[in-house]
Design an enzyme around this catalytic site. Sequence first.
Site: not given
Length: 406
Positions: A122, A260
């Site tokens: 992450c 993203y």
Amino acid sequence: MHCISLPSSHLLLHSPAKTTLKLACHVSPRMFFNDSATNNNSGSTNGFSLIKNVSKLLWGASLPPGILISTVRTAWTSTWQIMMSQLAPSDPSGAYTRPFSKFRLNPTAATTKLHLYVGLPCPWAHRTLIVRALKGLEEAVPVSVAGHGLDGSWEFKDVPDKDNDILVPTMDRVNRCRNLKEVYRLRKGGYDGRATVPMLWDVEKKEVVCNESYDIIEFFNSGLNELAQHPGLDLSPVELKEEIEEWNRVIYPNVNNGVYRCGFAQSQEAYDVAVSGLFSTLDRIDDHLGSSRYLCGDRLTLADICLFTTLIRFDLVYNVLFKCTKKKLFEYTNLHAYMRDIYQIPKVAATCNFLEIMDGYYRMLFPLNPGSIRPVMPSVCEHEFLSRPSKRESMSSVGKRVQHVL
């Protein structure tokens, strides 16, 4: 059907109760998933052989009939849309909309007995690891590193530390939970929402202090100086705060979240808008870094940390998996040297576990990579290459300021 969700959340996706497509033969899910839970390759091999035998029986050596291709394409597209709606919520245009963090920081309510939960793939959790390391908060704020589970959740596991120079997944070192979802549920009143990383935990109160990454790095930078080994390092000085915020307003939507928005776009229009914004912003930053060592001049700031954690994943993951294909980061002379410059700051490289990053994306994001095949690591992403001199020290009037502070 169980599918794997985004590693930064705990989601288990299910197919609709009714299906419109019926096949003449029963197909085991093992044909489509590696049986990694048991580490038994024979299951996936036998499943693949069965598929080949059924294919030969139905249509020999020729291609599948057009009607089957059309039917499967329609069924897969519908299933993909269902999974993506859970994995990556979107607006009516198909553009990805990131959920807001549930727990925002209240510094006055936090005790000094804190614990940090992270996941190595992450980029948002990566920010907190870097600032924690640079400030020297490793002893003051211990960390538990979750790994990616088969259902897409964050799970704790004891991974042998073959390389003492980098972080690896660990057991839950404070609550002894099996997964992050269980940790969230320990708080008063429980919790059934998204179990995301990073998450700062109050050990004494058994409460979630914060799961918003930028709140955490600001707190690590200035809120725990009495516990930090390097209290003199300020990554957000007062005189640069406005400039830092200006860069964040550019970088977050177009680069950090921009990759993203490319990868999770659910329409061509949404993808085109996202990829245009991403590369026009990278072009702008690359031009700026031609005459500035860091974003805000000579000083490393939180804005640089936030940009770095996306850049270090760009050629490794985003360029391929998220379709950010217009250019590789390596093709940006200034940006790539800037990334290497930060990577070479003491303690930063230890926070970058490239195999964990690749596994967290390629093997767990089933809707984007159904085969779960992890590609070979690009040579420009290997430690040896990233350790090559960036030659950016000459651009700074204070030279290796950060290194001297550390």
